[in-house]
Write a protein that holds these residues in place. Structure first.
Motif, PDB file in Angstrom:
ATOM      1  N   VAL A 277     -15.800 -20.440 -21.995  1.00 56.29           N
ATOM      2  CA  VAL A 277     -14.728 -20.682 -21.018  1.00 56.29           C
ATOM      3  C   VAL A 277     -13.362 -20.591 -21.690  1.00 56.29           C
ATOM      4  CG1 VAL A 277     -13.679 -22.434 -19.530  1.00 56.29           C
ATOM      5  CG2 VAL A 277     -16.157 -22.047 -19.441  1.00 56.29           C
ATOM      6  N   LEU A 278     -13.166 -21.286 -22.797  1.00 53.37           N
ATOM      7  CA  LEU A 278     -11.866 -21.300 -23.461  1.00 53.37           C
ATOM      8  C   LEU A 278     -11.444 -19.909 -23.922  1.00 53.37           C
ATOM      9  CD1 LEU A 278     -12.322 -24.568 -25.522  1.00 53.37           C
ATOM     10  CD2 LEU A 278     -10.526 -24.177 -23.820  1.00 53.37           C
ATOM     11  N   SER A 279     -12.420 -19.094 -24.350  1.00 50.72           N
ATOM     12  CA  SER A 279     -12.099 -17.741 -24.807  1.00 50.72           C
ATOM     13  C   SER A 279     -12.031 -16.736 -23.657  1.00 50.72           C
ATOM     14  CB  SER A 279     -13.148 -17.276 -25.820  1.00 50.72           C
ATOM     15  OG  SER A 279     -14.397 -17.029 -25.189  1.00 50.72           O
ATOM     16  N   PRO A 312      -9.523 -31.441 -19.471  1.00 51.85           N
ATOM     17  CA  PRO A 312      -9.830 -30.242 -18.690  1.00 51.85           C
ATOM     18  C   PRO A 312      -9.996 -29.024 -19.606  1.00 51.85           C
ATOM     19  CG  PRO A 312      -8.005 -31.450 -17.691  1.00 51.85           C
ATOM     20  CD  PRO A 312      -8.262 -32.074 -19.038  1.00 51.85           C
ATOM     21  N   VAL A 313     -11.062 -28.276 -19.384  1.00 48.20           N
ATOM     22  CA  VAL A 313     -11.351 -27.076 -20.171  1.00 48.20           C
ATOM     23  C   VAL A 313     -11.211 -25.865 -19.258  1.00 48.20           C
ATOM     24  CG1 VAL A 313     -13.111 -25.837 -21.489  1.00 48.20           C
ATOM     25  CG2 VAL A 313     -12.895 -28.326 -21.725  1.00 48.20           C
ATOM     26  N   ALA A 314     -10.345 -24.933 -19.656  1.00 48.00           N
ATOM     27  CA  ALA A 314     -10.088 -23.717 -18.883  1.00 48.00           C
ATOM     28  C   ALA A 314      -9.708 -22.617 -19.872  1.00 48.00           C
ATOM     29  CB  ALA A 314      -8.962 -23.943 -17.876  1.00 48.00           C
ATOM     30  N   PRO A 315      -9.725 -21.358 -19.460  1.00 49.83           N
ATOM     31  CA  PRO A 315      -9.320 -20.285 -20.373  1.00 49.83           C
ATOM     32  C   PRO A 315      -7.948 -20.552 -20.981  1.00 49.83           C
ATOM     33  CG  PRO A 315     -10.338 -19.351 -18.436  1.00 49.83           C
ATOM     34  CD  PRO A 315     -10.196 -20.818 -18.159  1.00 49.83           C
ATOM     35  N   MET A 316      -7.839 -20.359 -22.292  1.00 55.75           N
ATOM     36  CA  MET A 316      -6.562 -20.587 -22.958  1.00 55.75           C
ATOM     37  C   MET A 316      -5.535 -19.579 -22.460  1.00 55.75           C
ATOM     38  SD  MET A 316      -7.772 -21.613 -26.854  1.00 55.75           S
ATOM     39  CE  MET A 316      -8.919 -20.251 -27.060  1.00 55.75           C
ATOM     40  N   VAL A 317      -4.331 -20.055 -22.224  1.00 59.85           N
ATOM     41  CA  VAL A 317      -3.316 -19.243 -21.542  1.00 59.85           C
ATOM     42  C   VAL A 317      -2.994 -17.972 -22.312  1.00 59.85           C
ATOM     43  CG1 VAL A 317      -2.302 -21.196 -20.315  1.00 59.85           C
ATOM     44  CG2 VAL A 317      -1.472 -20.617 -22.613  1.00 59.85           C
ATOM     45  N   ALA A 321      -4.016 -12.686 -18.767  1.00 54.51           N
ATOM     46  CA  ALA A 321      -2.904 -11.788 -18.436  1.00 54.51           C
ATOM     47  C   ALA A 321      -3.230 -11.054 -17.137  1.00 54.51           C
ATOM     48  CB  ALA A 321      -2.647 -10.803 -19.565  1.00 54.51           C
ATOM     49  N   PRO A 322      -3.051 -11.725 -15.981  1.00 56.24           N
ATOM     50  CA  PRO A 322      -3.338 -11.059 -14.707  1.00 56.24           C
ATOM     51  C   PRO A 322      -2.407  -9.855 -14.521  1.00 56.24           C
ATOM     52  CG  PRO A 322      -3.063 -13.440 -14.455  1.00 56.24           C
ATOM     53  CD  PRO A 322      -2.604 -13.093 -15.826  1.00 56.24           C
ATOM     54  N   PRO A 323      -2.847  -8.841 -13.769  1.00 56.34           N
ATOM     55  CA  PRO A 323      -4.150  -8.776 -13.094  1.00 56.34           C
ATOM     56  C   PRO A 323      -5.256  -8.211 -13.982  1.00 56.34           C
ATOM     57  CG  PRO A 323      -2.830  -6.892 -12.474  1.00 56.34           C
ATOM     58  CD  PRO A 323      -1.955  -7.716 -13.377  1.00 56.34           C
ATOM     59  N   ALA A 324      -4.917  -7.647 -15.138  1.00 61.56           N
ATOM     60  CA  ALA A 324      -5.944  -6.998 -15.953  1.00 61.56           C
ATOM     61  C   ALA A 324      -6.938  -8.008 -16.530  1.00 61.56           C
ATOM     62  CB  ALA A 324      -5.284  -6.207 -17.078  1.00 61.56           C
ATOM     63  N   SER A 325      -6.443  -9.169 -16.936  1.00 63.39           N
ATOM     64  CA  SER A 325      -7.308 -10.178 -17.541  1.00 63.39           C
ATOM     65  C   SER A 325      -7.082 -11.533 -16.887  1.00 63.39           C
ATOM     66  CB  SER A 325      -7.026 -10.276 -19.050  1.00 63.39           C
ATOM     67  OG  SER A 325      -7.260  -9.046 -19.693  1.00 63.39           O
ATOM     68  N   PRO A 326      -7.603 -11.714 -15.677  1.00 56.32           N
ATOM     69  CA  PRO A 326      -7.411 -12.999 -14.983  1.00 56.32           C
ATOM     70  C   PRO A 326      -8.266 -14.093 -15.625  1.00 56.32           C
ATOM     71  CG  PRO A 326      -8.930 -11.631 -13.753  1.00 56.32           C
ATOM     72  CD  PRO A 326      -8.420 -10.778 -14.889  1.00 56.32           C
ATOM     73  N   ALA A 327      -7.915 -15.328 -15.334  1.00 55.60           N
ATOM     74  CA  ALA A 327      -8.748 -16.445 -15.779  1.00 55.60           C
ATOM     75  C   ALA A 327     -10.077 -16.387 -15.036  1.00 55.60           C
ATOM     76  CB  ALA A 327      -8.045 -17.766 -15.503  1.00 55.60           C
ATOM     77  N   LEU A 328     -11.164 -16.407 -15.774  1.00 54.57           N
ATOM     78  CA  LEU A 328     -12.487 -16.230 -15.172  1.00 54.57           C
ATOM     79  C   LEU A 328     -13.125 -17.537 -14.725  1.00 54.57           C
ATOM     80  CD1 LEU A 328     -14.003 -13.596 -17.647  1.00 54.57           C
ATOM     81  CD2 LEU A 328     -12.894 -13.202 -15.429  1.00 54.57           C
ATOM     82  N   TYR A 329     -12.551 -18.678 -15.154  1.00 55.16           N
ATOM     83  CA  TYR A 329     -13.189 -19.954 -14.861  1.00 55.16           C
ATOM     84  C   TYR A 329     -12.144 -20.985 -14.439  1.00 55.16           C
ATOM     85  CZ  TYR A 329     -16.409 -17.527 -17.975  1.00 55.16           C
ATOM     86  OH  TYR A 329     -17.196 -16.565 -18.571  1.00 55.16           O
ATOM     87  N   ALA A 331     -10.674 -24.919 -14.198  1.00 54.18           N
ATOM     88  CA  ALA A 331     -10.679 -26.040 -15.137  1.00 54.18           C
ATOM     89  C   ALA A 331     -11.736 -27.066 -14.728  1.00 54.18           C
ATOM     90  CB  ALA A 331      -9.309 -26.694 -15.183  1.00 54.18           C
ATOM     91  N   MET A 332     -12.432 -27.590 -15.737  1.00 53.95           N
ATOM     92  CA  MET A 332     -13.438 -28.633 -15.514  1.00 53.95           C
ATOM     93  C   MET A 332     -13.580 -29.415 -16.808  1.00 53.95           C
ATOM     94  SD  MET A 332     -17.525 -28.279 -14.518  1.00 53.95           S
ATOM     95  CE  MET A 332     -17.182 -27.531 -12.936  1.00 53.95           C
ATOM     96  N   THR A 333     -13.702 -30.726 -16.719  1.00 52.10           N
ATOM     97  CA  THR A 333     -13.908 -31.497 -17.936  1.00 52.10           C
ATOM     98  C   THR A 333     -15.339 -31.312 -18.421  1.00 52.10           C
ATOM     99  OG1 THR A 333     -14.685 -33.547 -16.887  1.00 52.10           O
ATOM    100  CG2 THR A 333     -12.292 -33.249 -17.092  1.00 52.10           C
ATOM    101  N   TYR A 334     -15.526 -31.531 -19.715  1.00 53.43           N
ATOM    102  CA  TYR A 334     -16.871 -31.419 -20.268  1.00 53.43           C
ATOM    103  C   TYR A 334     -17.778 -32.509 -19.700  1.00 53.43           C
ATOM    104  CZ  TYR A 334     -20.766 -31.266 -23.520  1.00 53.43           C
ATOM    105  OH  TYR A 334     -22.023 -31.205 -24.066  1.00 53.43           O
ATOM    106  N   ASP A 335     -17.241 -33.703 -19.443  1.00 58.72           N
ATOM    107  CA  ASP A 335     -18.045 -34.764 -18.833  1.00 58.72           C
ATOM    108  C   ASP A 335     -18.603 -34.316 -17.485  1.00 58.72           C
ATOM    109  OD1 ASP A 335     -17.760 -36.524 -20.933  1.00 58.72           O
ATOM    110  OD2 ASP A 335     -16.138 -37.678 -20.005  1.00 58.72           O
ATOM    111  N   GLU A 336     -17.768 -33.667 -16.675  1.00 60.17           N
ATOM    112  CA  GLU A 336     -18.225 -33.181 -15.364  1.00 60.17           C
ATOM    113  C   GLU A 336     -19.289 -32.104 -15.531  1.00 60.17           C
ATOM    114  OE1 GLU A 336     -14.044 -33.776 -12.857  1.00 60.17           O
ATOM    115  OE2 GLU A 336     -14.428 -31.911 -13.966  1.00 60.17           O
TER     116      GLU A 336
END
Length: 353
Positions: A277-279, A312-317, A321-329, A331-336
């Motif tokens: 997710v982060l990558s 919260p864990v989400a793709p690192m900013v 780089a939208p639109p070519a590389s949008p965030a794929l996931y 945010a969600m905590t690891y506990d969740e």
């Protein structure tokens, strides 16, 4: 009764110890351990079995950029690699294996003092997932929380063998340092500052870590079951110490199950769902499973290195780089995320990944 199961405190049904099943089942394993035909391992003759050394990286080489490229390539193409010259003392690896083998050789009533519950999974266990009647794997385990320090309780660590607590403490300290070292290499492989991935985990001292020691008894019908069913690791990164002489780990690659040939003294490193997710899927968490043997028992030590549970864990900013590389996931905590996994148990790779 104490020799085969506990009362199932917190579990939907009594928990049966696979060690006891192995000792009493004769030539036929109980139906609860038999996998559907599509999930059963294909145990080929040694000459025909697909064996592959997943990429091997020597962490002692002076070319830091070359090491980062090798780790990044393995993380993209395999999701797995082995590390040599990793800095964890060889004699400590031997002591850790020996101490935990000693625990699983204790009488059943000693082991049962540490029986776990689904509340934290900490302690001596034999199942994952809380669904009544759910599938069972051919293995017992011991699960411990190590980081953050507030979650670590030595009272939940076995007192026998006498050396186990001290040895596990030493082992955890050295493997944490190795994990932090590999995190820097992974971060550099993404073209980021060495500390960027660690910061996304909560920084040094803010991360989570736990240990699951797996014990796979001999199985009279290894072609029908698995020590651990196919899954990707839900956490950040796993540092796995396996038996040098008993193979069992299989990695799924291009639709084929590859049996890993462990390099003596190496750690097997695999990317978990949180780093995928982060990558933003640059690095891949990959399905893997464990086969069992009819003639040899097997022990492995899986050290899980995870983001801080409430972060919260989400793709690192930097990797979005939208639109070519949008965030794929999202945010969600690891506990969740972990709560969802524990409810359903280990079953393939989550569909959202």
């Amino acid at each position: 009764m104490s020799s085969c199961c506990n009362g199932g405190a917190g579990w939907p049904e009594p928990v049966v110890r696979v060690q006891a099943v192995s000792d009493t089942c004769g030539a036929t394993i109980p139906e609860r351990y038999v996998k559907p035909p599509s999930e059963r391992p294909s145990l080929l003759a040694p000459a025909a079995e697909p064996v592959n050394n997943i990429p091997v990286v020597d962490l002692s080489l002076p070319d830091a950029d070359g090491t980062a490229r090798a780790v990044a390539e393995a993380s993209r193409e395999w999701g797995f690699f082995q590390v040599l010259n990793h800095g964890v003392r060889p004699e400590l690896l031997r002591r850790a294996r020996s101490a935990w083998r000693g625990f699983f050789k204790q009488p059943a009533d000693v082991r049962e003092r540490y029986a776990n519950t689904p509340a934290t999974y900490e302690g001596y266990g034999s199942r994952l997932g809380t669904a009544k009647g759910g599938p069972l794997d051919w293995g017992d385990y011991y699960f411990l929380h190590l980081l953050p320090p507030a979650l670590k309780s030595h009272d939940k660590w076995p007192s026998l063998p006498p050396t186990l607590r001290e040895t596990t403490e030493e082992y955890a300290e050295e493997v944490v340092q190795l994990c932090r070292r590999v995190m820097k290499v992974l971060s550099r492989g993404l073209g980021l500052d060495d500390g960027r991935l660690q910061a996304a985990f909560g920084g040094e001292g803010g991360e989570g870590a736990c240990l699951r020691v797996n014990f796979y008894p001999r199985c009279p019908q290894p072609e029908l079951t698995l020590g651990v069913a196919s899954h990707s690791d839900p956490g950040g990164m796993t540092m796995l110490l396996v038996d040098d002489h008993v193979r069992g780990l299989q990695v799924r690659r291009a639709g084929q199950w590859i049996t890993v040939d462990p390099v003596p003294g190496a750690f097997i490193v695999n990317i978990g769902d949180q780093i995928q997710v982060l990558s933003n899927a640059e690095y891949k968490s990959v399905e893997h499973r464990v086969t069992v043997s009819a003639v040899e028992e097997r022990l492995s030590m899986a050290f899980f290195y995870n983001p801080r549970g409430d972060l919260p864990v989400a793709p690192m900013v930097e990797l979005v780089a939208p639109p070519a590389s949008p965030a794929l996931y999202p945010a969600m905590t690891y506990d969740e995320y972990r709560a969802n996994i524990r409810q359903r148990g280990l079953s393939g790779k989550p569909t959202q990944l």
